[in-house]
Design a protein around this motif. Structure first.
Motif, mmCIF file in Angstrom:
data_model
loop_
_atom_site.group_PDB
_atom_site.id
_atom_site.type_symbol
_atom_site.label_atom_id
_atom_site.label_comp_id
_atom_site.label_asym_id
_atom_site.label_seq_id
_atom_site.Cartn_x
_atom_site.Cartn_y
_atom_site.Cartn_z
ATOM 1 N N LYS A 4 0.843 -1.204 0.000
ATOM 2 C CA LYS A 4 0.000 0.000 0.000
ATOM 3 C C LYS A 4 0.872 1.245 0.000
ATOM 4 O O LYS A 4 0.571 2.219 -0.696
ATOM 5 C CB LYS A 4 -0.932 0.015 1.212
ATOM 6 C CG LYS A 4 -1.881 1.207 1.214
ATOM 7 C CD LYS A 4 -2.802 1.185 2.406
ATOM 8 C CE LYS A 4 -3.850 2.292 2.323
ATOM 9 N NZ LYS A 4 -3.240 3.641 2.140
ATOM 10 N N ARG A 5 1.975 1.230 0.788
ATOM 11 C CA ARG A 5 2.855 2.397 0.814
ATOM 12 C C ARG A 5 3.469 2.647 -0.551
ATOM 13 O O ARG A 5 3.559 3.793 -1.015
ATOM 14 C CB ARG A 5 3.952 2.211 1.866
ATOM 15 C CG ARG A 5 4.816 3.475 2.042
ATOM 16 C CD ARG A 5 5.867 3.328 3.106
ATOM 17 N NE ARG A 5 6.956 2.458 2.691
ATOM 18 C CZ ARG A 5 7.295 1.343 3.291
ATOM 19 N NH1 ARG A 5 6.611 0.929 4.347
ATOM 20 N NH2 ARG A 5 8.311 0.608 2.855
ATOM 21 N N LEU A 6 3.881 1.587 -1.218
ATOM 22 C CA LEU A 6 4.453 1.737 -2.555
ATOM 23 C C LEU A 6 3.453 2.364 -3.515
ATOM 24 O O LEU A 6 3.798 3.249 -4.309
ATOM 25 C CB LEU A 6 4.914 0.374 -3.079
ATOM 26 C CG LEU A 6 6.127 -0.267 -2.394
ATOM 27 C CD1 LEU A 6 6.341 -1.670 -2.912
ATOM 28 C CD2 LEU A 6 7.377 0.580 -2.591
ATOM 29 N N GLN A 7 2.196 1.908 -3.447
ATOM 30 C CA GLN A 7 1.159 2.468 -4.315
ATOM 31 C C GLN A 7 0.901 3.935 -3.985
ATOM 32 O O GLN A 7 0.761 4.778 -4.876
ATOM 33 C CB GLN A 7 -0.137 1.674 -4.169
ATOM 34 C CG GLN A 7 -1.247 2.133 -5.113
ATOM 35 C CD GLN A 7 -0.895 1.930 -6.565
ATOM 36 O OE1 GLN A 7 -0.756 0.804 -7.022
ATOM 37 N NE2 GLN A 7 -0.733 3.018 -7.312
ATOM 38 N N ASP A 8 0.875 4.246 -2.680
ATOM 39 C CA ASP A 8 0.655 5.631 -2.252
ATOM 40 C C ASP A 8 1.797 6.533 -2.701
ATOM 41 O O ASP A 8 1.569 7.675 -3.130
ATOM 42 C CB ASP A 8 0.496 5.703 -0.730
ATOM 43 C CG ASP A 8 -0.808 5.093 -0.243
ATOM 44 O OD1 ASP A 8 -1.719 4.899 -1.078
ATOM 45 O OD2 ASP A 8 -0.913 4.804 0.967
ATOM 46 N N LYS A 27 6.551 13.035 4.050
ATOM 47 C CA LYS A 27 5.160 12.706 3.750
ATOM 48 C C LYS A 27 4.790 11.323 4.274
ATOM 49 O O LYS A 27 3.702 11.123 4.840
ATOM 50 C CB LYS A 27 4.932 12.785 2.237
ATOM 51 C CG LYS A 27 3.574 12.274 1.761
ATOM 52 C CD LYS A 27 2.438 13.172 2.199
ATOM 53 C CE LYS A 27 1.111 12.669 1.660
ATOM 54 N NZ LYS A 27 -0.019 13.482 2.158
ATOM 55 N N PHE A 28 5.685 10.339 4.110
ATOM 56 C CA PHE A 28 5.353 8.955 4.453
ATOM 57 C C PHE A 28 6.022 8.470 5.737
ATOM 58 O O PHE A 28 5.911 7.307 6.092
ATOM 59 C CB PHE A 28 5.703 8.042 3.275
ATOM 60 C CG PHE A 28 4.877 8.323 2.049
ATOM 61 C CD1 PHE A 28 3.587 7.834 1.939
ATOM 62 C CD2 PHE A 28 5.370 9.123 1.032
ATOM 63 C CE1 PHE A 28 2.809 8.117 0.826
ATOM 64 C CE2 PHE A 28 4.604 9.414 -0.089
ATOM 65 C CZ PHE A 28 3.318 8.901 -0.185
ATOM 66 N N ASN A 29 6.713 9.410 6.407
ATOM 67 C CA ASN A 29 7.280 9.138 7.730
ATOM 68 C C ASN A 29 8.185 7.906 7.722
ATOM 69 O O ASN A 29 8.052 6.992 8.543
ATOM 70 C CB ASN A 29 6.158 8.961 8.756
ATOM 71 C CG ASN A 29 6.667 9.019 10.192
ATOM 72 O OD1 ASN A 29 7.683 9.677 10.467
ATOM 73 N ND2 ASN A 29 6.000 8.334 11.097
ATOM 74 N N ASN A 33 16.796 5.773 3.653
ATOM 75 C CA ASN A 33 17.153 4.456 3.121
ATOM 76 C C ASN A 33 15.911 3.688 2.675
ATOM 77 O O ASN A 33 15.902 3.031 1.631
ATOM 78 C CB ASN A 33 17.912 3.646 4.172
ATOM 79 C CG ASN A 33 19.343 4.103 4.310
ATOM 80 O OD1 ASN A 33 19.916 4.686 3.395
ATOM 81 N ND2 ASN A 33 19.936 3.850 5.472
ATOM 82 N N THR A 34 14.841 3.785 3.472
ATOM 83 C CA THR A 34 13.586 3.106 3.120
ATOM 84 C C THR A 34 12.997 3.693 1.853
ATOM 85 O O THR A 34 12.552 2.951 0.957
ATOM 86 C CB THR A 34 12.566 3.213 4.263
ATOM 87 O OG1 THR A 34 13.092 2.552 5.417
ATOM 88 C CG2 THR A 34 11.237 2.567 3.881
ATOM 89 N N ILE A 35 12.984 5.013 1.753
ATOM 90 C CA ILE A 35 12.378 5.640 0.582
ATOM 91 C C ILE A 35 13.196 5.314 -0.669
ATOM 92 O O ILE A 35 12.635 5.126 -1.763
ATOM 93 C CB ILE A 35 12.213 7.167 0.762
ATOM 94 C CG1 ILE A 35 11.014 7.670 -0.073
ATOM 95 C CG2 ILE A 35 13.456 7.935 0.360
ATOM 96 C CD1 ILE A 35 9.698 7.223 0.412
ATOM 97 N N ARG A 36 14.514 5.190 -0.523
ATOM 98 C CA ARG A 36 15.341 4.811 -1.677
ATOM 99 C C ARG A 36 14.999 3.397 -2.148
ATOM 100 O O ARG A 36 14.905 3.135 -3.354
ATOM 101 C CB ARG A 36 16.823 4.905 -1.318
ATOM 102 C CG ARG A 36 17.359 6.332 -1.239
ATOM 103 C CD ARG A 36 18.881 6.317 -1.247
ATOM 104 N NE ARG A 36 19.420 7.679 -1.188
ATOM 105 C CZ ARG A 36 19.965 8.236 -0.109
ATOM 106 N NH1 ARG A 36 20.044 7.524 1.011
ATOM 107 N NH2 ARG A 36 20.427 9.455 -0.134
ATOM 108 N N ARG A 37 14.822 2.488 -1.194
ATOM 109 C CA ARG A 37 14.459 1.110 -1.567
ATOM 110 C C ARG A 37 13.084 1.083 -2.239
ATOM 111 O O ARG A 37 12.873 0.380 -3.240
ATOM 112 C CB ARG A 37 14.455 0.220 -0.320
ATOM 113 C CG ARG A 37 15.846 -0.121 0.196
ATOM 114 C CD ARG A 37 15.790 -1.284 1.185
ATOM 115 N NE ARG A 37 15.044 -0.929 2.378
ATOM 116 C CZ ARG A 37 15.593 -0.404 3.476
ATOM 117 N NH1 ARG A 37 16.900 -0.177 3.524
ATOM 118 N NH2 ARG A 37 14.836 -0.131 4.528
ATOM 119 N N ASP A 38 12.142 1.864 -1.686
ATOM 120 C CA ASP A 38 10.804 1.917 -2.282
ATOM 121 C C ASP A 38 10.858 2.480 -3.706
ATOM 122 O O ASP A 38 10.187 1.971 -4.617
ATOM 123 C CB ASP A 38 9.874 2.770 -1.414
ATOM 124 C CG ASP A 38 9.493 2.076 -0.117
ATOM 125 O OD1 ASP A 38 9.757 0.864 0.005
ATOM 126 O OD2 ASP A 38 8.933 2.754 0.772
#
Length: 269
Positions: A4-8, A27-29, A33-38
């Motif tokens: 769901k986070r990836l879709q958002d 925005k997604f808290n 590193n997490t946002i780069r992987r996403d």
């Protein structure tokens, strides 16, 4: 949860067209590193690409309509519902292409008689079920990516049209660049319609503010009515007041006591 986070995240990038990694983290808290992987995962869909310090849509013109329509859908429906209340008996109205304007017809009473001019296929299909609505279609090429008709074989197409009200969408809205659009073939339709319309309504959700794309088709001071889902930032409130632009916002925080007779809060008169 991750899916769901990836879709958002993908929907957020599509609706804003270009965002920084820091903005996505906030925005997604999540961590950088997490946002780069996403982002690396989403890159596989082909809808986005990396730029210095952030990401952007791979091609704003080619983003699938189905993906754009999932972004802020509830807000867009509420905006359309508000806009529909301004369509009156015997009006001649233009309803623009886009993922916000497509819902307007769903809220037009079946007994109301009016003429709808449009290049929006969803509007055409919905209006076809209303017995008292006359439909005039503009554009001679169907564009699957936006579910709309684009291009004009005759630049004088609109010379004979008299439009009472135009309900316009926009890819981005800013004080410096006005209302913008990315498509060279949609651009002439938008320009001609806003020039021929007596009253201009702009439908825009909060995600479109402070963003702009390649082509400006309307300056903000030409707007008569702005319909959005959240309270405007102070600089927009001031601008709208100075230029006598009526503002309606549809957020749930509005109490019934604050609604105008149209059913929605009006920021100023």
């Amino acid at each position: 949860m991750k899916t769901k986070r990836l879709q958002d995240i993908e929907n957020y990038i599509i609706s804003h067209e270009i965002v920084s990694l820091d903005e996505l983290c906030k925005k997604f808290n999540v961590s950088k590193n997490t946002i780069r992987r996403d982002i690396n995962t989403i890159l596989g869909t082909g809808t986005i690409k990396k730029v210095y310090g952030g990401v952007t849509v791979a091609d704003p013109v080619l983003i699938p309509f189905s993906k754009r329509d999932t972004s802020n859908q509830a807000e867009k429906i509420a905006i359309s519902k508000c806009a529909a209340q301004f369509i009156k008996e015997d009006d001649i109205v233009f309803i623009d292409s886009g993922t916000t304007t497509r819902y307007i017809v769903d809220f037009i009473p079946a007994t109301l008689s009016a003429t709808i001019v449009t290049n929006n296929l969803d509007v055409i299909n919905s209006a076809a079920s209303l017995p008292n609505i006359r439909i005039v279609i503009v554009g001679n090429v169907y564009k699957r990516e936006t579910n709309s008709f684009i291009s004009l074989d005759n630049q004088n197409t609109f010379d004979k049209f008299n439009i009472d009200k135009a309900f316009m969408a926009t890819t981005g809205l800013s004080l410096t660049h006005g209302l913008t659009n990315s498509d060279f073939l949609e651009f002439p339709i938008k320009k001609e319609i806003v020039a021929k319309s007596n009253k201009l309504f702009v439908l825009v959700d909060h995600s479109k503010f402070d963003h702009y794309t390649l082509l400006t088709y309307l300056n903000l001071d030409r707007i008569d009515v702005l319909i959005t889902d959240e309270k405007l930032k102070n600089e927009y409130e001031i601008y709208c007041k100075e230029h006598e632009i009526k503002v309606y916002q549809t957020s749930e925080e509005n109490s019934l006591d604050n609604h105008t007779e149209s059913g929605y809060k009006q920021s100023h008169k």
